[in-house]
Design an enzyme around this catalytic site. Sequence first.
Site, PDB file in Angstrom:
ATOM      1  CB  ALA A  12      -0.920  -0.015   1.218  1.00  0.00           C
ATOM      2  NE  ARG A  18      -4.110   7.932 -13.630  1.00  0.00           N
ATOM      3  CZ  ARG A  18      -4.500   6.809 -14.229  1.00  0.00           C
ATOM      4  NH1 ARG A  18      -3.851   5.691 -14.007  1.00  0.00           N
ATOM      5  NH2 ARG A  18      -5.536   6.816 -15.033  1.00  0.00           N
ATOM      6  N   GLY A  83       9.457  -0.643  -6.885  1.00  0.00           N
ATOM      7  CA  GLY A  83       8.775  -1.766  -7.514  1.00  0.00           C
ATOM      8  C   GLY A  83       8.152  -2.713  -6.500  1.00  0.00           C
ATOM      9  N   GLY A 144       0.085  -6.768 -16.394  1.00  0.00           N
ATOM     10  CA  GLY A 144       1.067  -7.792 -16.725  1.00  0.00           C
ATOM     11  C   GLY A 144       0.340  -8.959 -17.401  1.00  0.00           C
ATOM     12  CE  LYS A 337     -24.653  14.092  19.388  1.00  0.00           C
ATOM     13  NZ  LYS A 337     -23.821  15.146  20.003  1.00  0.00           N
ATOM     14  CE1 TYR A 352     -29.418  16.443  17.019  1.00  0.00           C
ATOM     15  CE2 TYR A 352     -29.471  18.043  18.799  1.00  0.00           C
ATOM     16  CZ  TYR A 352     -28.808  17.073  18.071  1.00  0.00           C
ATOM     17  OH  TYR A 352     -27.527  16.724  18.409  1.00  0.00           O
ATOM     18  CB  SER A 409     -47.648  22.535  23.320  1.00  0.00           C
ATOM     19  OG  SER A 409     -48.185  21.272  23.111  1.00  0.00           O
TER      20      SER A 409
HETATM   21  C1  UD1 Z   1       1.021  -4.488 -11.115  1.00  0.00           C
HETATM   22  C2  UD1 Z   1       1.665  -5.775 -11.655  1.00  0.00           C
HETATM   23  C3  UD1 Z   1       0.951  -6.197 -12.931  1.00  0.00           C
HETATM   24  C4  UD1 Z   1      -0.522  -6.394 -12.637  1.00  0.00           C
HETATM   25  C5  UD1 Z   1      -1.127  -5.151 -12.013  1.00  0.00           C
HETATM   26  C6  UD1 Z   1      -2.507  -5.480 -11.522  1.00  0.00           C
HETATM   27  C7  UD1 Z   1       4.041  -5.753 -11.045  1.00  0.00           C
HETATM   28  C8  UD1 Z   1       5.409  -5.473 -11.513  1.00  0.00           C
HETATM   29  N1  UD1 Z   1       3.066  -5.505 -11.922  1.00  0.00           N
HETATM   30  O1  UD1 Z   1       1.222  -3.474 -12.062  1.00  0.00           O
HETATM   31  O2  UD1 Z   1       1.502  -7.402 -13.441  1.00  0.00           O
HETATM   32  O3  UD1 Z   1      -1.213  -6.740 -13.854  1.00  0.00           O
HETATM   33  O4  UD1 Z   1      -0.370  -4.729 -10.880  1.00  0.00           O
HETATM   34  O5  UD1 Z   1      -3.168  -4.312 -11.069  1.00  0.00           O
HETATM   35  O6  UD1 Z   1       3.855  -6.216  -9.944  1.00  0.00           O
HETATM   36  N2  UD1 Z   1       3.576  -0.730  -4.743  1.00  0.00           N
HETATM   37  C9  UD1 Z   1       4.367  -0.456  -3.662  1.00  0.00           C
HETATM   38  N3  UD1 Z   1       5.652  -0.095  -3.850  1.00  0.00           N
HETATM   39  C10 UD1 Z   1       6.222  -0.022  -5.087  1.00  0.00           C
HETATM   40  C11 UD1 Z   1       5.410  -0.308  -6.209  1.00  0.00           C
HETATM   41  C12 UD1 Z   1       4.100  -0.666  -5.998  1.00  0.00           C
HETATM   42  O7  UD1 Z   1       3.887  -0.534  -2.517  1.00  0.00           O
HETATM   43  O8  UD1 Z   1       7.400   0.285  -5.168  1.00  0.00           O
HETATM   44  C13 UD1 Z   1       2.199  -1.141  -4.530  1.00  0.00           C
HETATM   45  C14 UD1 Z   1       1.190  -0.102  -5.002  1.00  0.00           C
HETATM   46  O9  UD1 Z   1       0.792   0.715  -3.933  1.00  0.00           O
HETATM   47  C15 UD1 Z   1       0.023  -0.969  -5.459  1.00  0.00           C
HETATM   48  C16 UD1 Z   1       0.683  -2.251  -5.912  1.00  0.00           C
HETATM   49  O10 UD1 Z   1       1.950  -2.299  -5.298  1.00  0.00           O
HETATM   50  O11 UD1 Z   1      -0.858  -1.272  -4.383  1.00  0.00           O
HETATM   51  C17 UD1 Z   1       0.836  -2.355  -7.423  1.00  0.00           C
HETATM   52  O12 UD1 Z   1       1.631  -1.294  -7.910  1.00  0.00           O
HETATM   53  P1  UD1 Z   1       1.264  -0.550  -9.247  1.00  0.00           P
HETATM   54  O13 UD1 Z   1       2.272   0.491  -9.480  1.00  0.00           O
HETATM   55  O14 UD1 Z   1      -0.170  -0.178  -9.246  1.00  0.00           O
HETATM   56  O15 UD1 Z   1       1.551  -1.747 -10.318  1.00  0.00           O
HETATM   57  P2  UD1 Z   1       0.935  -1.901 -11.744  1.00  0.00           P
HETATM   58  O16 UD1 Z   1       1.754  -1.164 -12.714  1.00  0.00           O
HETATM   59  O17 UD1 Z   1      -0.516  -1.656 -11.693  1.00  0.00           O
END
Ligand code: UD1
Length: 452
Positions: A12, A18, A83, A144, A337, A352, A409
């Site tokens: 998370a 966005r 990543g 992916g 409430k 209320y 009243s």
């Molecule tokens: C990822 C998958 C992809 C899949 C898609 C589904 C990878 C490399 N790719 O892509 O195959 O189809 O989700 O929705 O796993 N996050 C981190 N730290 C990071 C990067 C990401 O906590 O450094 C968390 C994000 O908060 C999110 C999740 O990992 O909850 C996925 O990251 P996101 O950047 O949305 O990956 P996608 O490009 O959507």
Amino acid sequence: MTGRTSLTIVLAAGEGTRMRSASPKVLHPVAGQSLLAHVLGAAPKGASSALAVVIGPDHGSVADEVRRLRPDAATFVQRERLGTAHAVLAARDAMTGGVDDLLVAFGDTPLISAATFARLRAALEKGAALAVLGFRAADPTGYGRLLVEGDRLVDIREQADASPAERAITLCNAGVMAFDGRQALPIIEKIGNANAKGEYYLTDAVAIVRQLGLEAVVIETSEDEVRGINTKAQLAEAEQVMQARLRRAALEAGVTLIAPETVYLAADTTFGSDVTIEPFVVIGPGVTIADGAVIHSFSHIVQASIGKKASVGPYARLRPGTSLGEGVRIGNFVETKAATLEAGAKANHLSYIGDAHVGAGANIGAGTITCNYDGFGKHRTEIGAGAFVGSNSSLVAPVKIGSGAYIGSGSVITKEVPADALAVERSQQTNREDGAKRYREMKTRDKPPKAS
Ligand code: UD1
Ligand code: MG
């Protein structure tokens, strides 16, 4: 599944830019609960199930939400967003104890179900080293792609690295994975970042599993279950899917929804038997509705418990801390409430009732207001059983009205009214014989009355 231990790591750390919001993405609500709450709710629970959540730097509010939902969970901060594999390794300390099943899920996929986690774990039990959740995407762009040979999963190709032929594949990675816990850490540590984005992709685990001569499999689910939320439009779509699910579950549980598509429920709403909900009702978090209760149209209810055979609305607003006993009647334009109304109490119109306790069978007349706030603090109103509060009374708190008392009243009650007393607080009425007639004559002397 019995006997197998698990660790679920929820990623998370996303920034959610966005969403165009000041609050972190995973705290946005669907059906009255944060995205994260939905995912944590679906993750395995119980003594043999550990949980870790990876959050971004400056995400104290996300850590607070984790603590509120699962005080046993550990949170880890991923300082740089390098990543999904890098994010999993941020929770490395949670993995060192050794578990049978390591599950990875994303904090922004709120529609995931507990049954799906169980299906992935069942694949591990059958001998797979890695089970990946897949789905057929209506539009696979951005996901992916799952490369399969027969029923074997051989690799996952991210959008940026995929060839045109690979991009045509519609079977996609949902993001949820289950690893055999004994192999997980060495596999994830082997992942590099030699790809188009220079990120450590968790999806590369599949190819590594294959190189080690181990088995990776795909478990398929519907696209609706794995919708990831990146925008407010996707948040609204997820809400629609979740509401459809909740309405269907309510109907299956025997709730009468006259126009289900107009009723908004929360994920934690609970219903007794023979509950009826009329069209256009909004139910927020923390609401329980007991047997035989009826919620009339255009009512808004949050953190309230509604007793058996109670009747609410139309146009009622029940705010947090409302507790209605059996057969209580709350009518149109009544707001409550932090108020308890005991069995059979009634407030049928325009009131209320806040910071109050209303005894059994008491009657609150139209227009009664508990004046609970003096600009500095909140004060309580106690109304005894069987009391009768005449219409348009103001009860200036703190104040007590004894059981069986009667309030005339229009009274402004500032002092305690003893049980069975009659309190009237208003100026004496004076009637002047023929006064209206004389007034009209005086006025029409100069000007004839307007035709009506
Ligand atoms: C990822 C998958 C992809 C899949 C898609 C589904 C990878 C490399 N790719 O892509 O195959 O189809 O989700 O929705 O796993 N996050 C981190 N730290 C990071 C990067 C990401 O906590 O450094 C968390 C994000 O908060 C999110 C999740 O990992 O909850 C996925 O990251 P996101 O950047 O949305 O990956 P996608 O490009 O959507
Ligand atoms: Mg994503």
